[in-house]
Design a protein around this motif. Structure first.
Motif, PDB file in Angstrom:
ATOM      1  N   UNK A 177       1.583 109.026  71.810  1.00 21.13           N
ATOM      2  CA  UNK A 177       3.224 109.128  71.768  1.00 21.13           C
ATOM      3  C   UNK A 177       3.375 108.724  70.228  1.00 21.13           C
ATOM      4  N   UNK A 178       2.853 107.661  69.783  1.00 18.90           N
ATOM      5  CA  UNK A 178       3.240 107.431  68.411  1.00 18.90           C
ATOM      6  C   UNK A 178       2.764 108.306  67.433  1.00 18.90           C
ATOM      7  N   UNK A 179       1.876 109.054  67.759  1.00 19.10           N
ATOM      8  CA  UNK A 179       1.314 110.170  66.790  1.00 19.10           C
ATOM      9  C   UNK A 179       2.268 111.250  67.019  1.00 19.10           C
ATOM     10  N   UNK A 180       2.896 111.683  68.139  1.00 20.53           N
ATOM     11  CA  UNK A 180       3.682 112.559  68.245  1.00 20.53           C
ATOM     12  C   UNK A 180       5.093 112.387  67.522  1.00 20.53           C
ATOM     13  N   UNK A 181       5.595 111.066  67.573  1.00 21.51           N
ATOM     14  CA  UNK A 181       6.723 110.801  66.905  1.00 21.51           C
ATOM     15  C   UNK A 181       6.354 110.996  65.314  1.00 21.51           C
ATOM     16  N   UNK A 182       5.389 110.597  64.555  1.00 22.91           N
ATOM     17  CA  UNK A 182       5.083 110.609  63.339  1.00 22.91           C
ATOM     18  C   UNK A 182       5.200 112.182  63.119  1.00 22.91           C
ATOM     19  N   UNK A 183       4.452 112.851  63.948  1.00 21.03           N
ATOM     20  CA  UNK A 183       4.207 114.512  63.544  1.00 21.03           C
ATOM     21  C   UNK A 183       5.688 115.110  63.647  1.00 21.03           C
ATOM     22  N   UNK A 184       6.455 114.462  64.744  1.00 26.37           N
ATOM     23  CA  UNK A 184       7.832 115.043  64.540  1.00 26.37           C
ATOM     24  C   UNK A 184       8.570 114.632  63.402  1.00 26.37           C
ATOM     25  N   UNK A 185       8.695 113.816  62.715  1.00 28.08           N
ATOM     26  CA  UNK A 185       9.220 113.257  61.617  1.00 28.08           C
ATOM     27  C   UNK A 185       8.719 114.060  60.380  1.00 28.08           C
ATOM     28  N   UNK A 186       7.417 114.333  60.426  1.00 24.83           N
ATOM     29  CA  UNK A 186       6.624 115.020  59.490  1.00 24.83           C
ATOM     30  C   UNK A 186       7.198 116.544  59.412  1.00 24.83           C
ATOM     31  N   UNK A 187       7.218 117.050  60.437  1.00 25.93           N
ATOM     32  CA  UNK A 187       7.856 118.499  60.469  1.00 25.93           C
ATOM     33  C   UNK A 187       9.330 118.431  60.185  1.00 25.93           C
ATOM     34  N   UNK A 188       9.987 117.435  60.570  1.00 28.75           N
ATOM     35  CA  UNK A 188      11.454 117.720  60.148  1.00 28.75           C
ATOM     36  C   UNK A 188      11.722 117.421  58.655  1.00 28.75           C
ATOM     37  N   UNK A 189      10.783 116.549  57.883  1.00 29.22           N
ATOM     38  CA  UNK A 189      10.683 116.672  56.570  1.00 29.22           C
ATOM     39  C   UNK A 189      10.406 117.834  55.963  1.00 29.22           C
ATOM     40  N   UNK A 190       9.342 118.374  56.588  1.00 27.64           N
ATOM     41  CA  UNK A 190       8.679 119.578  55.865  1.00 27.64           C
ATOM     42  C   UNK A 190       7.367 118.955  55.564  1.00 27.64           C
ATOM     43  N   UNK A 191       6.239 119.697  56.099  1.00 31.67           N
ATOM     44  CA  UNK A 191       4.753 118.826  55.766  1.00 31.67           C
ATOM     45  C   UNK A 191       4.961 118.535  54.440  1.00 31.67           C
ATOM     46  N   UNK A 192       4.882 119.206  53.495  1.00 32.46           N
ATOM     47  CA  UNK A 192       4.815 118.959  52.076  1.00 32.46           C
ATOM     48  C   UNK A 192       5.587 117.790  51.685  1.00 32.46           C
ATOM     49  N   UNK A 193       6.633 117.825  51.897  1.00 29.13           N
ATOM     50  CA  UNK A 193       7.490 116.710  51.381  1.00 29.13           C
ATOM     51  C   UNK A 193       7.410 115.286  52.112  1.00 29.13           C
ATOM     52  N   UNK A 194       6.843 115.405  53.361  1.00 29.03           N
ATOM     53  CA  UNK A 194       6.789 114.295  54.297  1.00 29.03           C
ATOM     54  C   UNK A 194       5.498 113.775  53.838  1.00 29.03           C
TER      55      UNK A 194
END
Length: 332
Positions: A148-165
Protein backbone atom coordinates in the motif's frame (compact mmCIF):
# COMPACT_ATOMS: atom_id res chain seq x y z
CA UNK A 1 25.89 44.34 -9.46
CA UNK A 2 22.67 44.23 -11.36
CA UNK A 3 19.66 42.22 -10.35
CA UNK A 4 16.59 41.22 -12.33
CA UNK A 5 13.24 40.26 -10.86
CA UNK A 6 12.17 36.65 -10.76
CA UNK A 7 9.80 36.06 -13.69
CA UNK A 8 6.23 34.89 -13.30
CA UNK A 9 7.24 31.46 -14.55
CA UNK A 10 9.78 31.15 -11.72
CA UNK A 11 7.18 32.15 -9.12
CA UNK A 12 4.75 29.57 -10.49
CA UNK A 13 7.47 26.92 -10.38
CA UNK A 14 8.17 27.91 -6.76
CA UNK A 15 4.50 27.43 -5.82
CA UNK A 16 4.40 24.09 -7.64
CA UNK A 17 7.51 22.97 -5.76
CA UNK A 18 5.92 23.71 -2.38
CA UNK A 19 2.75 21.85 -3.39
CA UNK A 20 4.89 18.89 -4.48
CA UNK A 21 6.69 19.00 -1.12
CA UNK A 22 3.37 18.76 0.72
CA UNK A 23 2.40 15.69 -1.31
CA UNK A 24 5.83 14.14 -0.74
CA UNK A 25 5.51 14.80 3.01
CA UNK A 26 2.22 12.87 3.07
CA UNK A 27 3.86 10.00 1.17
CA UNK A 28 6.78 9.91 3.64
CA UNK A 29 4.40 9.98 6.64
CA UNK A 30 2.40 7.09 5.20
CA UNK A 31 5.61 5.10 4.74
CA UNK A 32 6.78 5.99 8.27
CA UNK A 33 3.52 4.87 9.88
CA UNK A 34 3.56 1.60 7.94
CA UNK A 35 7.20 0.89 8.78
CA UNK A 36 6.83 1.59 12.50
CA UNK A 37 3.92 -0.83 12.85
CA UNK A 38 5.62 -3.44 10.69
CA UNK A 39 8.95 -3.11 12.53
CA UNK A 40 7.30 -3.90 15.87
CA UNK A 41 5.37 -6.84 14.42
CA UNK A 42 8.43 -8.29 12.66
CA UNK A 43 10.60 -7.92 15.77
CA UNK A 44 8.08 -9.69 18.00
CA UNK A 45 7.46 -12.40 15.40
CA UNK A 46 11.18 -12.86 14.73
CA UNK A 47 12.03 -13.24 18.42
CA UNK A 48 9.17 -15.69 19.00
CA UNK A 49 10.08 -17.79 15.97
CA UNK A 50 13.83 -17.36 16.24
CA UNK A 51 13.78 -16.59 12.52
CA UNK A 52 16.89 -14.89 11.06
CA UNK A 53 15.02 -13.88 7.91
CA UNK A 54 12.22 -12.26 9.90
CA UNK A 55 14.72 -10.48 12.17
CA UNK A 56 16.54 -9.24 9.05
CA UNK A 57 13.28 -7.81 7.79
CA UNK A 58 12.68 -6.22 11.21
CA UNK A 59 16.06 -4.47 10.95
CA UNK A 60 15.11 -3.41 7.43
CA UNK A 61 11.88 -1.81 8.69
CA UNK A 62 13.68 -0.08 11.57
CA UNK A 63 16.21 1.36 9.10
CA UNK A 64 13.40 2.52 6.82
CA UNK A 65 11.60 4.20 9.74
CA UNK A 66 14.73 6.11 10.71
CA UNK A 67 15.29 7.10 7.10
CA UNK A 68 11.77 8.51 6.83
CA UNK A 69 12.59 10.78 9.79
CA UNK A 70 15.67 11.93 7.86
CA UNK A 71 13.55 12.62 4.79
CA UNK A 72 11.02 14.66 6.79
CA UNK A 73 13.92 16.76 8.09
CA UNK A 74 15.14 17.18 4.50
CA UNK A 75 11.74 18.42 3.32
CA UNK A 76 11.53 20.98 6.10
CA UNK A 77 15.11 22.26 6.10
CA UNK A 78 15.76 22.39 2.36
CA UNK A 79 13.11 25.09 1.80
CA UNK A 80 14.67 27.63 4.15
CA UNK A 81 15.41 30.93 2.36
CA UNK A 82 18.94 31.97 1.48
CA UNK A 83 20.80 33.99 4.12
CA UNK A 84 24.19 35.63 4.57
CA UNK A 85 25.87 32.39 5.59
CA UNK A 86 24.27 30.32 2.81
CA UNK A 87 23.71 32.76 -0.07
CA UNK A 88 22.67 29.98 -2.47
CA UNK A 89 20.03 28.64 -0.11
CA UNK A 90 19.62 25.29 1.62
CA UNK A 91 18.48 23.15 -1.31
CA UNK A 92 21.38 20.73 -0.90
CA UNK A 93 20.08 19.74 2.55
CA UNK A 94 17.82 17.43 0.56
CA UNK A 95 20.83 15.57 -0.79
CA UNK A 96 22.62 15.44 2.60
CA UNK A 97 19.72 13.79 4.41
CA UNK A 98 19.25 11.43 1.49
CA UNK A 99 22.89 10.39 1.91
CA UNK A 100 22.28 9.72 5.62
CA UNK A 101 19.27 7.60 4.67
CA UNK A 102 21.48 5.55 2.35
CA UNK A 103 24.00 5.03 5.15
CA UNK A 104 21.15 3.96 7.45
CA UNK A 105 19.97 1.36 4.94
CA UNK A 106 23.51 0.02 4.59
CA UNK A 107 24.42 -0.17 8.28
CA UNK A 108 21.11 -1.00 9.98
CA UNK A 109 19.57 -3.05 7.21
CA UNK A 110 22.26 -4.62 5.04
CA UNK A 111 24.93 -5.33 7.65
CA UNK A 112 22.46 -6.74 10.20
CA UNK A 113 20.91 -8.99 7.55
CA UNK A 114 24.34 -10.37 6.66
CA UNK A 115 25.03 -10.96 10.36
CA UNK A 116 21.75 -12.86 10.80
CA UNK A 117 22.41 -15.02 7.75
CA UNK A 118 25.97 -15.94 8.73
CA UNK A 119 24.97 -16.62 12.34
CA UNK A 120 22.15 -18.93 11.21
CA UNK A 121 24.55 -20.92 9.02
CA UNK A 122 27.10 -21.16 11.84
CA UNK A 123 24.49 -22.19 14.41
CA UNK A 124 22.84 -24.86 12.22
CA UNK A 125 20.80 -26.38 15.07
CA UNK A 126 17.34 -27.92 15.08
CA UNK A 127 14.71 -25.30 15.72
CA UNK A 128 11.10 -25.35 16.75
CA UNK A 129 8.69 -24.07 14.14
CA UNK A 130 6.02 -23.20 16.67
CA UNK A 131 6.29 -19.49 16.06
CA UNK A 132 6.85 -19.70 12.31
CA UNK A 133 3.16 -19.72 11.44
CA UNK A 134 2.74 -16.47 13.34
CA UNK A 135 5.86 -15.15 11.58
CA UNK A 136 4.44 -15.97 8.17
CA UNK A 137 1.20 -14.21 9.11
CA UNK A 138 3.23 -11.15 10.15
CA UNK A 139 5.01 -11.19 6.79
CA UNK A 140 1.69 -11.45 4.97
CA UNK A 141 0.36 -8.39 6.79
CA UNK A 142 3.67 -6.61 6.17
CA UNK A 143 3.40 -7.35 2.45
CA UNK A 144 -0.01 -5.69 2.34
CA UNK A 145 1.17 -2.63 4.29
CA UNK A 146 4.41 -2.24 2.30
CA UNK A 147 2.48 -2.73 -0.93
CA UNK A 148 0.00 0.00 0.00
CA UNK A 149 2.85 2.39 0.83
CA UNK A 150 4.58 1.54 -2.46
CA UNK A 151 1.38 2.19 -4.42
CA UNK A 152 1.06 5.61 -2.74
CA UNK A 153 4.67 6.47 -3.68
CA UNK A 154 4.21 5.25 -7.27
CA UNK A 155 1.00 7.26 -7.57
CA UNK A 156 2.84 10.43 -6.61
CA UNK A 157 5.70 9.51 -8.95
CA UNK A 158 3.27 9.25 -11.87
CA UNK A 159 1.63 12.52 -10.81
CA UNK A 160 4.99 14.30 -10.93
CA UNK A 161 6.10 12.53 -14.07
CA UNK A 162 8.63 9.74 -13.58
CA UNK A 163 11.66 11.77 -14.68
CA UNK A 164 10.77 14.82 -12.53
CA UNK A 165 9.73 12.69 -9.55
CA UNK A 166 12.98 10.75 -9.50
CA UNK A 167 14.92 14.05 -9.30
CA UNK A 168 13.55 14.48 -5.76
CA UNK A 169 15.83 12.45 -3.45
CA UNK A 170 13.07 12.18 -0.81
CA UNK A 171 10.54 10.67 -3.19
CA UNK A 172 13.21 8.57 -4.90
CA UNK A 173 14.31 7.15 -1.54
CA UNK A 174 10.74 6.30 -0.49
CA UNK A 175 10.11 4.49 -3.78
CA UNK A 176 13.40 2.58 -3.44
CA UNK A 177 12.71 1.69 0.20
CA UNK A 178 9.14 0.51 -0.40
CA UNK A 179 10.10 -1.47 -3.50
CA UNK A 180 12.98 -3.09 -1.64
CA UNK A 181 10.71 -3.78 1.35
CA UNK A 182 8.17 -5.63 -0.79
CA UNK A 183 10.90 -7.74 -2.39
CA UNK A 184 12.51 -8.33 1.02
CA UNK A 185 9.25 -9.58 2.51
CA UNK A 186 8.85 -12.00 -0.42
CA UNK A 187 12.41 -13.29 0.11
CA UNK A 188 11.86 -13.71 3.86
CA UNK A 189 8.52 -15.47 3.34
CA UNK A 190 10.09 -17.84 0.80
CA UNK A 191 13.06 -18.59 3.06
CA UNK A 192 10.88 -19.29 6.09
CA UNK A 193 8.48 -21.48 4.10
CA UNK A 194 11.31 -23.55 2.60
CA UNK A 195 12.93 -23.87 6.03
CA UNK A 196 9.69 -25.23 7.43
CA UNK A 197 9.20 -27.59 4.48
CA UNK A 198 12.73 -29.01 4.40
CA UNK A 199 13.98 -28.48 7.93
CA UNK A 200 17.15 -27.00 6.44
CA UNK A 201 18.12 -23.60 7.87
CA UNK A 202 20.24 -22.83 4.81
CA UNK A 203 17.11 -21.62 2.98
CA UNK A 204 16.33 -19.02 5.60
CA UNK A 205 19.97 -18.04 6.02
CA UNK A 206 20.18 -17.58 2.27
CA UNK A 207 17.10 -15.36 2.38
CA UNK A 208 18.79 -13.18 5.02
CA UNK A 209 21.94 -12.94 2.91
CA UNK A 210 19.86 -12.09 -0.18
CA UNK A 211 18.03 -9.36 1.76
CA UNK A 212 21.38 -7.99 2.93
CA UNK A 213 22.75 -7.97 -0.62
CA UNK A 214 19.64 -6.20 -1.88
CA UNK A 215 19.84 -3.53 0.82
CA UNK A 216 23.56 -2.90 0.26
CA UNK A 217 22.94 -2.45 -3.47
CA UNK A 218 20.05 -0.03 -2.91
CA UNK A 219 22.11 1.91 -0.33
CA UNK A 220 25.00 2.13 -2.80
CA UNK A 221 22.79 3.48 -5.60
CA UNK A 222 21.06 6.04 -3.37
CA UNK A 223 24.36 7.09 -1.79
CA UNK A 224 26.08 7.51 -5.15
CA UNK A 225 23.28 9.73 -6.46
CA UNK A 226 23.30 11.85 -3.29
CA UNK A 227 27.11 12.16 -3.50
CA UNK A 228 26.96 13.37 -7.11
CA UNK A 229 24.44 16.05 -6.16
CA UNK A 230 26.29 17.13 -3.02
CA UNK A 231 29.62 17.71 -4.77
CA UNK A 232 28.00 19.81 -7.48
CA UNK A 233 26.13 18.09 -10.30
CA UNK A 234 25.59 19.99 -13.55
CA UNK A 235 22.16 20.66 -15.02
CA UNK A 236 20.79 18.01 -17.33
CA UNK A 237 22.09 18.27 -20.93
CA UNK A 238 18.71 19.42 -22.26
CA UNK A 239 18.58 22.47 -19.95
CA UNK A 240 22.25 23.30 -20.61
CA UNK A 241 21.62 23.03 -24.36
CA UNK A 242 18.70 25.46 -24.15
CA UNK A 243 20.80 28.00 -22.25
CA UNK A 244 23.72 27.70 -24.67
CA UNK A 245 21.41 28.01 -27.68
CA UNK A 246 19.80 31.12 -26.18
CA UNK A 247 23.19 32.74 -25.58
CA UNK A 248 24.41 31.97 -29.08
CA UNK A 249 21.23 33.45 -30.57
CA UNK A 250 21.88 36.88 -29.01
CA UNK A 251 23.12 39.33 -31.69
CA UNK A 252 25.40 41.08 -29.17
CA UNK A 253 27.27 37.86 -28.26
CA UNK A 254 30.15 36.99 -30.57
CA UNK A 255 30.91 33.64 -28.88
CA UNK A 256 30.14 31.65 -25.73
CA UNK A 257 33.52 30.94 -24.18
CA UNK A 258 32.24 28.80 -21.28
CA UNK A 259 29.01 27.74 -19.64
CA UNK A 260 28.87 26.32 -16.12
CA UNK A 261 25.79 25.04 -14.32
CA UNK A 262 25.26 23.46 -10.91
CA UNK A 263 22.17 22.16 -9.16
CA UNK A 264 21.73 23.92 -5.84
CA UNK A 265 18.49 22.05 -5.04
CA UNK A 266 15.94 19.83 -6.73
CA UNK A 267 14.36 22.83 -8.46
CA UNK A 268 17.11 25.46 -8.29
CA UNK A 269 20.06 25.97 -10.56
CA UNK A 270 23.15 28.18 -10.69
CA UNK A 271 24.20 29.36 -14.16
CA UNK A 272 27.52 31.06 -14.93
CA UNK A 273 28.52 31.97 -18.50
CA UNK A 274 31.61 33.60 -19.96
CA UNK A 275 30.72 35.38 -23.19
CA UNK A 276 32.65 37.45 -25.73
CA UNK A 277 30.63 40.41 -27.01
CA UNK A 278 30.78 41.93 -30.44
CA UNK A 279 33.03 45.01 -30.61
CA UNK A 280 31.69 48.52 -30.35
CA UNK A 281 29.30 48.23 -27.40
CA UNK A 282 29.62 50.91 -24.72
CA UNK A 283 29.25 50.10 -21.02
CA UNK A 284 25.61 51.24 -20.82
CA UNK A 285 24.67 49.03 -23.75
CA UNK A 286 26.53 46.08 -22.19
CA UNK A 287 24.53 46.48 -18.99
CA UNK A 288 21.23 46.51 -20.89
CA UNK A 289 22.25 43.39 -22.83
CA UNK A 290 23.29 41.56 -19.66
CA UNK A 291 19.99 42.29 -17.91
CA UNK A 292 17.98 41.20 -20.94
CA UNK A 293 19.94 37.97 -21.37
CA UNK A 294 19.60 37.02 -17.71
CA UNK A 295 15.87 37.67 -17.86
CA UNK A 296 15.60 35.52 -20.99
CA UNK A 297 17.49 32.66 -19.34
CA UNK A 298 15.16 32.88 -16.33
CA UNK A 299 12.10 32.55 -18.58
CA UNK A 300 13.65 29.72 -20.61
CA UNK A 301 14.87 27.73 -17.59
CA UNK A 302 12.68 28.69 -14.57
CA UNK A 303 14.83 26.71 -12.13
CA UNK A 304 17.80 29.02 -12.87
CA UNK A 305 17.66 31.02 -9.63
CA UNK A 306 21.17 32.53 -9.82
CA UNK A 307 22.57 33.72 -13.15
CA UNK A 308 26.03 35.23 -13.61
CA UNK A 309 27.49 36.63 -16.82
CA UNK A 310 31.19 37.28 -17.28
CA UNK A 311 31.85 39.56 -20.23
CA UNK A 312 35.24 38.99 -21.88
CA UNK A 313 35.15 41.52 -24.74
CA UNK A 314 38.86 42.25 -25.02
CA UNK A 315 38.26 45.19 -27.34
CA UNK A 316 36.00 47.01 -24.91
CA UNK A 317 37.59 47.10 -21.48
CA UNK A 318 34.86 49.35 -20.14
CA UNK A 319 32.43 46.50 -20.75
CA UNK A 320 34.53 44.14 -18.66
CA UNK A 321 34.47 46.61 -15.78
CA UNK A 322 30.74 47.36 -16.12
CA UNK A 323 28.45 46.60 -13.18
CA UNK A 324 26.55 44.27 -15.52
CA UNK A 325 29.56 42.07 -16.18
CA UNK A 326 28.59 39.95 -13.18
CA UNK A 327 25.24 39.69 -11.50
CA UNK A 328 22.54 37.41 -10.27
CA UNK A 329 18.82 36.97 -10.54
CA UNK A 330 16.70 36.02 -7.59
CA UNK A 331 19.57 35.16 -5.21
CA UNK A 332 20.97 36.66 -2.06
Amino acid sequence: MSRTAQPAGGEAAHRDAHAADRRTRVTVLVALAANLVIAVAKTVGGLLAGSPALLSEAAHSVADSLNEVFLLAALRRSRRPADRRHPFGYGKERFFWSLLAAVGIFVMGGCFSFFQGVEALARDTEESFGGYVAGLIVLGVALLAEGASLLRALHQLRRHGVADGLRDPALRTVVAEDGTAVLGVILAFTGMALHMATGDVVWEASASLAIGTLLVYVAYRLGREARDQLIGEAADPEASGRIRALLRAQPEIDSVEALFTMKTGIDSLLVAARVDLVPGLDSERVEEVAVRIKRSIGHTVPEACQIFLDVTDRRAQEAVESPAATGERGGA
